[in-house]
Design a protein around this motif. Structure first.
Motif, PDB file in Angstrom:
ATOM      1  N   ARG A  31       1.241  -1.316   0.156  1.00 34.16           N
ATOM      2  CA  ARG A  31       0.064   0.089   0.493  1.00 34.16           C
ATOM      3  C   ARG A  31       0.847   1.184   0.007  1.00 34.16           C
ATOM      4  NH1 ARG A  31      -3.102  -2.750   3.084  1.00 34.16           N
ATOM      5  NH2 ARG A  31      -2.044  -2.611   5.334  1.00 34.16           N
ATOM      6  N   VAL A  32       1.952   1.196   1.196  1.00 34.25           N
ATOM      7  CA  VAL A  32       2.573   2.469   1.070  1.00 34.25           C
ATOM      8  C   VAL A  32       3.621   2.169  -0.782  1.00 34.25           C
ATOM      9  CG1 VAL A  32       5.393   3.203   1.940  1.00 34.25           C
ATOM     10  CG2 VAL A  32       3.040   2.441   3.048  1.00 34.25           C
ATOM     11  N   ILE A  33       4.024   1.287  -1.016  1.00 38.66           N
ATOM     12  CA  ILE A  33       5.337   1.322  -2.022  1.00 38.66           C
ATOM     13  C   ILE A  33       4.816   1.582  -3.238  1.00 38.66           C
ATOM     14  CG2 ILE A  33       7.219  -0.188  -4.143  1.00 38.66           C
ATOM     15  CD1 ILE A  33       7.200  -1.604  -0.704  1.00 38.66           C
ATOM     16  N   LYS A  34       3.828   1.534  -3.476  1.00 35.49           N
ATOM     17  CA  LYS A  34       2.867   1.462  -5.491  1.00 35.49           C
ATOM     18  C   LYS A  34       2.723   2.782  -5.366  1.00 35.49           C
ATOM     19  CE  LYS A  34      -1.869   0.346  -4.048  1.00 35.49           C
ATOM     20  NZ  LYS A  34      -3.283  -0.598  -4.232  1.00 35.49           N
ATOM     21  N   ASN A  35       2.511   3.438  -4.224  1.00 32.49           N
ATOM     22  CA  ASN A  35       2.078   5.294  -4.480  1.00 32.49           C
ATOM     23  C   ASN A  35       3.371   5.957  -4.212  1.00 32.49           C
ATOM     24  OD1 ASN A  35      -0.731   4.863  -4.565  1.00 32.49           O
ATOM     25  ND2 ASN A  35      -0.700   4.230  -2.008  1.00 32.49           N
ATOM     26  N   THR A  36       4.629   5.313  -4.856  1.00 34.40           N
ATOM     27  CA  THR A  36       5.437   6.093  -4.255  1.00 34.40           C
ATOM     28  C   THR A  36       6.348   5.731  -6.032  1.00 34.40           C
ATOM     29  OG1 THR A  36       6.990   4.472  -4.186  1.00 34.40           O
ATOM     30  CG2 THR A  36       6.769   5.524  -3.089  1.00 34.40           C
ATOM     31  N   ASP A  37       6.789   7.126  -6.274  1.00 32.20           N
ATOM     32  CA  ASP A  37       7.793   7.452  -8.342  1.00 32.20           C
ATOM     33  C   ASP A  37       8.855   6.057  -7.931  1.00 32.20           C
ATOM     34  OD1 ASP A  37       9.312   7.657 -10.239  1.00 32.20           O
ATOM     35  OD2 ASP A  37       8.014   9.285 -10.166  1.00 32.20           O
ATOM     36  N   PRO A  38       8.755   5.525  -8.103  1.00 36.29           N
ATOM     37  CA  PRO A  38      10.325   4.250  -8.302  1.00 36.29           C
ATOM     38  C   PRO A  38      11.603   4.478  -8.791  1.00 36.29           C
ATOM     39  CG  PRO A  38       9.019   3.375 -10.030  1.00 36.29           C
ATOM     40  CD  PRO A  38       7.929   4.872  -9.952  1.00 36.29           C
ATOM     41  N   VAL A  39      11.031   6.314  -9.412  1.00 41.76           N
ATOM     42  CA  VAL A  39      13.009   6.586 -10.434  1.00 41.76           C
ATOM     43  C   VAL A  39      13.238   7.418  -9.466  1.00 41.76           C
ATOM     44  CG1 VAL A  39      13.853   7.631 -12.654  1.00 41.76           C
ATOM     45  CG2 VAL A  39      11.760   5.863 -12.784  1.00 41.76           C
ATOM     46  N   ARG A  40      11.779   8.964  -9.049  1.00 43.12           N
ATOM     47  CA  ARG A  40      12.601   9.612  -8.543  1.00 43.12           C
ATOM     48  C   ARG A  40      12.281   9.751  -7.089  1.00 43.12           C
ATOM     49  NH1 ARG A  40      11.788  14.315 -11.223  1.00 43.12           N
ATOM     50  NH2 ARG A  40      11.443  15.392  -9.660  1.00 43.12           N
ATOM     51  N   SER A  41      12.204   8.587  -6.118  1.00 48.04           N
ATOM     52  CA  SER A  41      12.373   8.727  -4.765  1.00 48.04           C
ATOM     53  C   SER A  41      12.800   7.626  -4.449  1.00 48.04           C
ATOM     54  CB  SER A  41      10.443   8.783  -4.183  1.00 48.04           C
ATOM     55  OG  SER A  41      10.281   7.237  -5.051  1.00 48.04           O
ATOM     56  N   ALA A  42      13.508   7.483  -2.711  1.00 56.10           N
ATOM     57  CA  ALA A  42      13.946   5.767  -2.425  1.00 56.10           C
ATOM     58  C   ALA A  42      13.249   5.876  -0.973  1.00 56.10           C
ATOM     59  CB  ALA A  42      15.801   7.227  -2.026  1.00 56.10           C
TER      60      ALA A  42
END
Length: 269
Positions: A31-42
């Motif tokens: 639920r947390v990871i899917k709402n992050t940008d895989p390129v612009r976030s760490a």
């Protein structure tokens, strides 16, 4: 930190070190990871000990982010070895900056690359296996371990399968998952990439060997503790099922728990 201008979000998903990592925990991660940008976030994980639970969360996150990158049309960050060598041999492999990698204009050159890679992988694998067994058999020198294994080829073969994670219960999963073998190979590549502190696959092997070498006469409580740790490590290796789930869903709208409930045979395994 956000008040000071840092673009940081904190999420707490408490998991006790003596409890198994259950399916609802993975859904919480997702639920947390899917709402992050895989390129612009760490993503940064910490379980307090920064060992097993942290490594497990890293592996799960990498599996999810790989799917997100592939959905954007990006190259697979964890390609299979055969895919990598095929691209390398055809000259289509790209470096990190997008420039062409090593080019092999002839079929013979491609064959030589594959052969050299296979031989090096075999050497590296056996060095790793002997190293793992030597650590488990702390009282023996590596040469003694080699002599022991050479004298018992069946033992060596069984240890080889165990070191690769080919346990009977894991192999049984393949019949329950659409692409079980591919999921295991992906998980193994991700685990090896995240093994800076511990290797989730090799943990099973290490505890199981130590358990076998500890006799009940010497320390029954230690045997029970090692067997419990081996079982716990094996449960974490079931992240193979999570990888199969991630590969089979398109938008993560279906939770892992619902996905598993629709495949009751997996819980039997």
């Amino acid at each position: 930190m956000r008040a000071d201008g840092w673009n940081v979000e904190y999420h707490r998903i408490p998991i006790s070190p003596d409890r198994p990592i259950e399916d609802n925990y993975l859904d919480a991660y997702l639920r947390v990871i899917k709402n992050t940008d895989p390129v612009r976030s760490a993503l940064v994980f910490s379980c307090g000990m920064s060992a097993v639970r942290t490594t497990f969360a890293m592996v799960a996150a990498v599996i999810v982010r790989r799917k997100m990158l592939l959905a954007r049309g990006s190259e697979d960050p964890y390609p299979s070895r055969s895919s990598f060598l095929s691209n390398l041999g055809s000259g289509s492999y790209k470096m990190g900056n997008g420039s062409p990698g090593i080019s092999t204009p002839t079929n013979q050159a491609a064959t030589d690359i594959k052969l050299a890679q296979a031989l090096e992988n075999r050497r590296t694998y056996h060095r790793g296996l002997i190293s793992e067994i030597t650590l488990s058999l702390a009282d023996l020198h590596s040469q003694s371990v080699i002599a022991l294994l050479m004298a018992q080829p069946t033992l060596l073969e069984n240890l080889r399968k165990a070191h690769q994670g080919n346990y009977g219960v894991i192999l049984s999963l393949f019949g329950c998952l659409d692409h079980g073998l591919q999921s295991k190979r992906l998980v193994d590549r991700v685990i090896d990439a995240c093994d800076h502190v511990t290797n989730l696959r090799e943990d099973v092997f290490t505890y199981r060997v130590k358990y076998s070498l500890t006799t009940a006469d010497n320390d029954e409580s230690k045997r029970e503790d090692l067997l419990s740790k081996a079982q716990s490590a094996l449960e974490k290796y079931y992240v193979i099922t999570f990888a199969s789930y991630v590969d089979s869903v398109d938008d993560f709208e279906m939770t892992l728990l619902d996905w598993l409930n629709a495949r009751t045979v997996i819980s039997v395994v």
